[in-house]
Motif scaffolding. Structure first.
Motif, PDB file in Angstrom:
ATOM      1  N   TYR A 258      16.891  -7.299 -16.101  1.00 53.65           N
ATOM      2  CA  TYR A 258      15.849  -8.600 -16.507  1.00 53.65           C
ATOM      3  C   TYR A 258      15.826  -8.793 -17.832  1.00 53.65           C
ATOM      4  CZ  TYR A 258      14.283  -8.200 -11.543  1.00 53.65           C
ATOM      5  OH  TYR A 258      14.442  -8.363 -10.253  1.00 53.65           O
ATOM      6  N   THR A 259      16.222 -10.293 -18.026  1.00 51.31           N
ATOM      7  CA  THR A 259      16.301 -10.817 -19.503  1.00 51.31           C
ATOM      8  C   THR A 259      15.051 -11.151 -20.133  1.00 51.31           C
ATOM      9  OG1 THR A 259      16.852 -13.278 -18.774  1.00 51.31           O
ATOM     10  CG2 THR A 259      18.812 -11.820 -18.800  1.00 51.31           C
ATOM     11  N   SER A 260      14.681 -11.346 -21.074  1.00 55.06           N
ATOM     12  CA  SER A 260      13.653 -11.662 -21.691  1.00 55.06           C
ATOM     13  C   SER A 260      13.450 -13.208 -21.777  1.00 55.06           C
ATOM     14  CB  SER A 260      13.597 -10.976 -23.116  1.00 55.06           C
ATOM     15  OG  SER A 260      14.512 -11.487 -23.537  1.00 55.06           O
ATOM     16  N   GLY A 261      14.601 -14.091 -21.462  1.00 57.08           N
ATOM     17  CA  GLY A 261      14.453 -15.416 -21.781  1.00 57.08           C
ATOM     18  C   GLY A 261      14.633 -15.770 -23.331  1.00 57.08           C
ATOM     19  N   THR A 262      15.335 -15.230 -23.932  1.00 54.96           N
ATOM     20  CA  THR A 262      15.393 -15.565 -25.210  1.00 54.96           C
ATOM     21  C   THR A 262      16.389 -16.977 -25.268  1.00 54.96           C
ATOM     22  OG1 THR A 262      15.661 -13.054 -25.966  1.00 54.96           O
ATOM     23  CG2 THR A 262      16.419 -14.863 -27.445  1.00 54.96           C
TER      24      THR A 262
ATOM     25  N   PRO B 229      13.378 -16.582 -18.312  1.00 55.22           N
ATOM     26  CA  PRO B 229      13.623 -15.063 -17.938  1.00 55.22           C
ATOM     27  C   PRO B 229      14.404 -15.023 -16.524  1.00 55.22           C
ATOM     28  CG  PRO B 229      11.642 -15.180 -18.828  1.00 55.22           C
ATOM     29  CD  PRO B 229      11.764 -16.465 -18.762  1.00 55.22           C
ATOM     30  N   ARG B 230      15.155 -14.035 -16.190  1.00 57.96           N
ATOM     31  CA  ARG B 230      15.758 -14.007 -14.783  1.00 57.96           C
ATOM     32  C   ARG B 230      16.453 -12.613 -14.919  1.00 57.96           C
ATOM     33  NH1 ARG B 230      21.315 -14.415 -14.967  1.00 57.96           N
ATOM     34  NH2 ARG B 230      22.201 -15.001 -17.007  1.00 57.96           N
TER      35      ARG B 230
ATOM     36  N   THR C 249      16.445   2.700 -23.790  1.00 59.51           N
ATOM     37  CA  THR C 249      17.399   1.601 -23.205  1.00 59.51           C
ATOM     38  C   THR C 249      17.590   1.675 -21.577  1.00 59.51           C
ATOM     39  OG1 THR C 249      19.745   1.066 -23.276  1.00 59.51           O
ATOM     40  CG2 THR C 249      19.380   3.408 -23.331  1.00 59.51           C
TER      41      THR C 249
END
Length: 92
Positions: free
Chosen positions: A30-34, A38-39, A75
């Motif tokens: 899951y990405t942080s949406g930087t 986010p997705r 991590t």
């Protein structure tokens, strides 16, 4: 079933057969949406298998080799992906 032994005897000792396809999800990061919304990014079993093969070929890993990989405890990506190839050092 309040006791560990009860749990052990309640289920079969054999693992059920698992049919895993190359296209099945291996892990979802899951990405942080930087850079946007986010997705989840789905990595398949095929992708992980090919990544492991590529890294093993890159460093010349042989079945008799041993290695150590030290990762930070926080991590989530490095463990399943064998970490960046730059941190690999064959021990034997």
């Amino acid at each position: 079933m309040r006791f560990h032994d009860d749990l052990l005897t309640a289920f079969p000792k054999e693992e059920p057969p698992a049919a895993i396809e190359e296209s099945d999800p291996f892990i979802i990061f899951y990405t942080s949406g930087t850079t946007g919304v986010p997705r989840g990014a789905v990595y398949t079993h095929y992708r992980k298998l090919e990544e492991a093969r590529t890294k093993a070929l890159t460093i010349g890993l042989q079945p008799e080799n041993k290695h150590i990989m030290i990762l930070p405890l926080f991590t989530s990506a490095a463990g399943p992906t064998f970490g960046p190839s730059s941190v690999w050092e064959p021990a034997t």
